[in-house]
Design a protein around this motif. Sequence first.
Motif, PDB file in Angstrom:
ATOM      1  N   GLY A 173      -3.622   4.768  -0.482  1.00  0.00           N
ATOM      2  CA  GLY A 173      -4.061   4.707  -1.864  1.00  0.00           C
ATOM      3  C   GLY A 173      -4.505   6.041  -2.416  1.00  0.00           C
ATOM      4  O   GLY A 173      -5.289   6.090  -3.371  1.00  0.00           O
TER       5      GLY A 173
ATOM      6  N   GLY B  98       0.824  -1.193   0.000  1.00  0.00           N
ATOM      7  CA  GLY B  98       0.000   0.000   0.000  1.00  0.00           C
ATOM      8  C   GLY B  98       0.864   1.251   0.000  1.00  0.00           C
ATOM      9  O   GLY B  98       2.090   1.190   0.167  1.00  0.00           O
TER      10      GLY B  98
ATOM     11  N   HIS C  42      -0.338  -2.608   4.967  1.00  0.00           N
ATOM     12  CA  HIS C  42      -1.375  -1.759   5.548  1.00  0.00           C
ATOM     13  C   HIS C  42      -2.058  -0.924   4.466  1.00  0.00           C
ATOM     14  O   HIS C  42      -1.455  -0.555   3.464  1.00  0.00           O
ATOM     15  CB  HIS C  42      -0.774  -0.858   6.617  1.00  0.00           C
ATOM     16  N   ARG C  43      -3.299  -0.621   4.696  1.00  0.00           N
ATOM     17  CA  ARG C  43      -4.071   0.179   3.739  1.00  0.00           C
ATOM     18  C   ARG C  43      -4.382   1.566   4.275  1.00  0.00           C
ATOM     19  O   ARG C  43      -5.121   2.323   3.662  1.00  0.00           O
ATOM     20  CB  ARG C  43      -5.361  -0.563   3.381  1.00  0.00           C
TER      21      ARG C  43
END
Length: 272
Positions: A259, A181, A235-236
């Motif tokens: 993102g 990410g 992780h996002r």
Amino acid sequence: MVNDGEKAQVFSNERVGGFTETSLAWGIEAFGRLRGVDAADFDQDGNFDLFLTAEGSVLNLLLRGPAGTGFRPDVFSPRLLFAGVPGNRFGTAFADMDNDTDLDILLVVNEPGALVVVYENTPTGFQRARELNSSDPNGDVGSARALAIADVDNDGRLDVAVGTDRGRILLFRNESKETGGWIRIVTQGLRGNKDGLGTKVEVKAGKACQRREARAASGYLPQNSHSLHFGLGPHRAADYVRLLWPGGVKQIEMDVAGGQTVTIEELNRKGK
């Protein structure tokens, strides 16, 4: 500061409108014949480190952040130090090319079959991972000089632009399949410093705590993207994004989704 083949110099901000040359105090005065430089906290210990490229038979330098006696040489990545020797190396940059939360190193080497080499940050030091070279059907593109980093296609993977001594600009798109990410931070300051240059930005995601600084230029001739790119690994989202603005204002943003490119405006502590 690197003076194109001469010794590096360090100028300390006295915060009273001037700078003082302090190379001796930082342990930099002994190193000469240098070409390019970049600074980043590659080992995530809270101190900014340096990587410097050199010319001829002089080895590249990887210096760990200031201890009590200044910067100290890192000797755990010997192949990185010899990269491009005995040719002339120029542009260089720290960048997380695979979004795994640690900074890799790119440098211009002008070796047979490689204009630029990427060294991946691993637990056993920086290891040569890939080479970037031109496939231009029109022939020799010249010797690489400047190197800049940006996500030109906005796909979350950093791309590489290279300038040559023949006026050519080469773009290498990052098409790595296995990447983590990411998040990008754009600083927006108040009043005179609208770009927030000099702002220190810290991103925490899981166990990784990364630090960057908003800058206008870096290395030999180039200007990287103004946005600060952070890999998040598995992780996002970032647990937090913490900023220290040049005027001393401290700011923190919690649970920032990844993102995306996030523009953070400096808090107005004075209410004006």
